[in-house]
Design a protein around this motif. Structure first.
Motif, PDB file in Angstrom:
ATOM      1  N   SER A 105       5.874   6.259   9.500  1.00  0.00           N
ATOM      2  CA  SER A 105       7.030   7.153   9.319  1.00  0.00           C
ATOM      3  C   SER A 105       8.026   6.540   8.332  1.00  0.00           C
ATOM      4  CB  SER A 105       7.707   7.424  10.661  1.00  0.00           C
ATOM      5  OG  SER A 105       8.231   6.241  11.227  1.00  0.00           O
ATOM      6  N   TYR A 106       8.178   5.229   8.396  1.00  0.00           N
ATOM      7  CA  TYR A 106       9.048   4.483   7.474  1.00  0.00           C
ATOM      8  C   TYR A 106       8.516   4.573   6.051  1.00  0.00           C
ATOM      9  CZ  TYR A 106      11.509   0.228   5.801  1.00  0.00           C
ATOM     10  OH  TYR A 106      12.285  -0.679   5.130  1.00  0.00           O
ATOM     11  N   LEU A 107       7.202   4.364   5.884  1.00  0.00           N
ATOM     12  CA  LEU A 107       6.580   4.430   4.561  1.00  0.00           C
ATOM     13  C   LEU A 107       6.588   5.847   4.001  1.00  0.00           C
ATOM     14  CD1 LEU A 107       5.626   1.530   5.308  1.00  0.00           C
ATOM     15  CD2 LEU A 107       3.469   2.077   4.173  1.00  0.00           C
ATOM     16  N   SER A 108       6.487   6.839   4.860  1.00  0.00           N
ATOM     17  CA  SER A 108       6.523   8.228   4.390  1.00  0.00           C
ATOM     18  C   SER A 108       7.861   8.548   3.753  1.00  0.00           C
ATOM     19  CB  SER A 108       6.252   9.181   5.553  1.00  0.00           C
ATOM     20  OG  SER A 108       4.946   8.981   6.077  1.00  0.00           O
ATOM     21  N   TYR A 109       8.938   7.992   4.311  1.00  0.00           N
ATOM     22  CA  TYR A 109      10.258   8.175   3.689  1.00  0.00           C
ATOM     23  C   TYR A 109      10.341   7.422   2.367  1.00  0.00           C
ATOM     24  CZ  TYR A 109      15.188   7.374   2.709  1.00  0.00           C
ATOM     25  OH  TYR A 109      16.405   7.284   2.082  1.00  0.00           O
ATOM     26  N   LEU A 110       9.813   6.196   2.342  1.00  0.00           N
ATOM     27  CA  LEU A 110       9.905   5.374   1.133  1.00  0.00           C
ATOM     28  C   LEU A 110       9.040   5.913   0.002  1.00  0.00           C
ATOM     29  CD1 LEU A 110       9.793   1.730   2.557  1.00  0.00           C
ATOM     30  CD2 LEU A 110      11.774   2.895   1.626  1.00  0.00           C
ATOM     31  N   HIS A 111       7.780   6.272   0.322  1.00  0.00           N
ATOM     32  CA  HIS A 111       6.791   6.553  -0.716  1.00  0.00           C
ATOM     33  C   HIS A 111       6.241   7.978  -0.702  1.00  0.00           C
ATOM     34  CE1 HIS A 111       7.064   2.307  -1.154  1.00  0.00           C
ATOM     35  NE2 HIS A 111       6.289   1.996  -0.131  1.00  0.00           N
ATOM     36  N   GLY A 112       6.596   8.783   0.271  1.00  0.00           N
ATOM     37  CA  GLY A 112       6.114  10.153   0.312  1.00  0.00           C
ATOM     38  C   GLY A 112       4.594  10.239   0.334  1.00  0.00           C
ATOM     39  N   ALA A 113       4.051  11.088  -0.539  1.00  0.00           N
ATOM     40  CA  ALA A 113       2.598  11.295  -0.583  1.00  0.00           C
ATOM     41  C   ALA A 113       1.836  10.066  -1.057  1.00  0.00           C
ATOM     42  CB  ALA A 113       2.286  12.474  -1.500  1.00  0.00           C
ATOM     43  N   CYS A 114       2.524   9.118  -1.684  1.00  0.00           N
ATOM     44  CA  CYS A 114       1.864   7.915  -2.199  1.00  0.00           C
ATOM     45  C   CYS A 114       1.367   6.989  -1.090  1.00  0.00           C
ATOM     46  CB  CYS A 114       2.804   7.145  -3.123  1.00  0.00           C
ATOM     47  SG  CYS A 114       3.224   8.048  -4.624  1.00  0.00           S
ATOM     48  N   VAL A 115       1.745   7.275   0.147  1.00  0.00           N
ATOM     49  CA  VAL A 115       1.188   6.513   1.277  1.00  0.00           C
ATOM     50  C   VAL A 115      -0.338   6.611   1.257  1.00  0.00           C
ATOM     51  CG1 VAL A 115       1.051   6.379   3.797  1.00  0.00           C
ATOM     52  CG2 VAL A 115       3.259   6.752   2.690  1.00  0.00           C
ATOM     53  N   GLY A 116      -0.861   7.739   0.757  1.00  0.00           N
ATOM     54  CA  GLY A 116      -2.318   7.905   0.666  1.00  0.00           C
ATOM     55  C   GLY A 116      -2.966   6.850  -0.207  1.00  0.00           C
ATOM     56  N   TYR A 117      -2.298   6.432  -1.286  1.00  0.00           N
ATOM     57  CA  TYR A 117      -2.832   5.367  -2.136  1.00  0.00           C
ATOM     58  C   TYR A 117      -2.928   4.055  -1.351  1.00  0.00           C
ATOM     59  CZ  TYR A 117      -1.996   8.293  -6.290  1.00  0.00           C
ATOM     60  OH  TYR A 117      -2.021   9.293  -7.235  1.00  0.00           O
ATOM     61  N   ILE A 118      -1.878   3.755  -0.591  1.00  0.00           N
ATOM     62  CA  ILE A 118      -1.846   2.502   0.175  1.00  0.00           C
ATOM     63  C   ILE A 118      -2.967   2.468   1.195  1.00  0.00           C
ATOM     64  CG2 ILE A 118      -0.450   1.134   1.792  1.00  0.00           C
ATOM     65  CD1 ILE A 118       2.043   2.327   0.392  1.00  0.00           C
ATOM     66  N   ILE A 119      -3.131   3.540   1.942  1.00  0.00           N
ATOM     67  CA  ILE A 119      -4.178   3.591   2.972  1.00  0.00           C
ATOM     68  C   ILE A 119      -5.566   3.509   2.338  1.00  0.00           C
ATOM     69  CG2 ILE A 119      -5.144   4.925   4.880  1.00  0.00           C
ATOM     70  CD1 ILE A 119      -2.344   3.842   5.412  1.00  0.00           C
ATOM     71  N   SER A 120      -5.764   4.181   1.202  1.00  0.00           N
ATOM     72  CA  SER A 120      -7.077   4.198   0.550  1.00  0.00           C
ATOM     73  C   SER A 120      -7.470   2.811   0.056  1.00  0.00           C
ATOM     74  CB  SER A 120      -7.067   5.186  -0.621  1.00  0.00           C
ATOM     75  OG  SER A 120      -6.798   6.493  -0.181  1.00  0.00           O
TER      76      SER A 120
END
Length: 509
Positions: A105-120
């Motif tokens: 939830s914290y990362l979603s605020y910081l990076h929005g949709a780019c969280v998908g890059y981090i997880i991938s």
């Protein structure tokens, strides 16, 4: 008796020397700030005595402005996590899921949709570890993969979603408030840590817990030191995807660290640290507030960083340039001290103890080796464990510093001025290593000999401080093109005597 009397006189002289030095520096710094503030960039109306505040450093400005919301968010996460831990008696696996949810939830605020890059990317690294960890070629694969990700992330500036098809282009409007690939540099270090620790778990452990407890004051007192947490083996089920992902995105340490190894993190997620009591953690937070007030006073009265970013120091005398350079080093030290210890405080509140960055004041580091061990101390421990020792340790010390500092420069950013900072530091490091190896073989016992040894150390310290200022100005202010101009300015006949006198004065005090 004569030796004691001599040392008392020497101490008294040095105290007067120090008082005079700081009086001169404070007076000249105030004079420079008061006379040149109209030409400086980054000054804003302050709250102390109607003075302007130097917030020209973007990193400090962002941290300072976001401090209230950051405190509310991390405080809320900490309260929720601790309540759930004690209410349901959660251990490592349960707490990893709690922190994954809160951190996402914290990362979603910081990076929005780019969280998908981090997880991938994190999933690819995990898959590679699980498939190839037993291979003797795995560590090479791990480093190549992570270095490639580090460089490609920078080249493509975090990747536009439109690169993967126009149907995804709309996601570029939801990239959050903070560039994900900047924070991902720390995630890279954690992915390497996980991969190395997992690979080494298949080998015979070299760490002897009993011998360590006999030598370690912390462990012999019934507590557990960080080195022990890092080195001792953990059960195989701790290398799960949930613990791995929790380690990578753990909210209190995600933005700035400090850096903690996977083994130490996983152990404390299961058994929270007990080295700090609640009272000690509260005192830790109160000390941080006092240091924040010190920083506010510094930026309201001394505009060191504004001089650096505005280029106004080019019109100053050699002595004034060195005062500004010395002030910038102290500003940088205090800035990182506050940022790192803020996140360390929240980590301690959640039960995770990390290596302490900035364990020594910058003015108490009179050689480059001590400086780098104390500056980003948790990164230094990471470099020693995952680079320095695997590369051969002290047997190849002169070669290792070039490899390590080049990596540190690339890890920070792909800029020539950072590479020049790294290579200048290595050039300054090499003679220090040789001189220290020779001086360690000489033992001095007489009072006069010890006095001379201290004076020679002061001269060496003066050289160290000047080298640090040159390297940091090259790497973070002027770039390699400005070094020739800086050196010629410092060696100018009008400033040569003052400059050398100032440096010796600085270190002796």
């Amino acid at each position: 008796m004569r030796c004691r009397s001599f040392r008392r006189w020497e101490l008294g002289f040095l105290l007067l020397y120090a008082a005079a030095f700081y009086a001169i520096v404070i007076d000249r710094s105030l004079h420079l700030s008061n006379n040149h503030y109209e030409k400086l960039r980054g000054l804003r109306p302050g709250w102390i005595s109607g003075r302007l505040n130097d917030i020209s450093d973007a990193q400090w400005r962002n941290f300072r402005e976001n401090l209230p919301i950051l405190t509310v968010v991390l405080g809320f996460f900490t309260i929720v996590a601790n309540i759930l831990r004690y209410w349901y008696n959660l251990k490592g696996r349960g707490m990893s899921f709690i922190w994954i949810l809160t951190s996402l939830s914290y990362l979603s605020y910081l990076h929005g949709a780019c969280v998908g890059y981090i997880i991938s990317i994190a999933s690819l690294n995990f898959f590679m570890a699980k498939v190839f960890a037993r291979s003797k070629y795995y560590l090479g694969m791990l480093w190549v993969f992570n270095l490639a990700i580090l460089i490609v992330n920078r080249i493509f500036e975090g990747y536009s979603f439109s690169l993967f098809g126009q149907q995804l282009a709309f996601l570029d409007n939801y990239r959050g408030t903070f560039r994900w690939h900047i924070c991902f540099n720390l995630v890279i270090l954690r992915m390497i840590s996980y991969g190395c620790d997992y690979h080494w778990s298949y080998k015979k452990p070299l760490f002897d817990q009993k011998k360590h407890m006999q030598r370690c004051n912390i462990c012999s007192s019934g507590k557990t030191c960080y080195f022990s947490l890092q080195e001792r083996s953990i059960h195989g089920d701790k290398y799960s995807f949930s613990m791995y992902l929790c380690y990578l995105i753990y909210a209190p340490l995600y933005i700035a660290g400090p850096i903690v190894s996977f083994n130490a993190f996983a152990t404390q997620m299961d058994m929270p640290q007990k080295n700090y009591s609640l009272g000690q953690i509260i005192r830790y937070g109160l000390k941080w507030i006092l240091n924040l007030l010190l920083m506010e006073a510094m930026t309201h009265f001394f505009y060191y960083n504004a001089f650096a970013v505005s280029g106004s120091w080019r019109h100053l005398s050699p002595l004034e340039i060195l005062i500004i350079g010395y002030g910038v080093l102290n500003f940088m030290w205090l800035k990182f001290f506050l940022i790192w210890r803020y996140f360390t405080f929240w980590s301690l509140m959640t039960g995770i103890e990390t290596p302490e960055n900035m364990p020594r004041c910058i003015n108490n580091c009179y050689d480059l080796e001590t400086f780098w061990k104390s500056w980003h101390a948790s990164f230094n421990k990471w470099l020693v464990r995952y680079m320095y020792i695997p590369l051969g340790g002290s047997q190849r010390k002169l070669l290792n510093v070039w490899v390590i500092f080049t990596f540190v420069a690339v890890w920070h950013d792909l800029e020539w001025k950072l590479l020049s900072w790294a290579w200048l530091t290595c050039i300054f490091f090499a003679p220090e290593i040789l001189i220290k190896s020779c001086s360690n073989a000489v033992q001095v016992r007489s009072a006069f000999g010890m006095c001379m040894q201290r004076e020679l150390s002061a001269i060496a310290g003066a050289v160290t401080i000047s080298c640090l200022m040159v390297a940091n100005l090259a790497g973070f202010v002027m770039g390699p093109s400005g070094i020739k101009w800086l050196i010629s300015r410092l060696l100018h006949r009008d400033g040569n005597f003052k400059t050398n006198f100032f440096l010796c004065f600085l270190i002796d005090s």
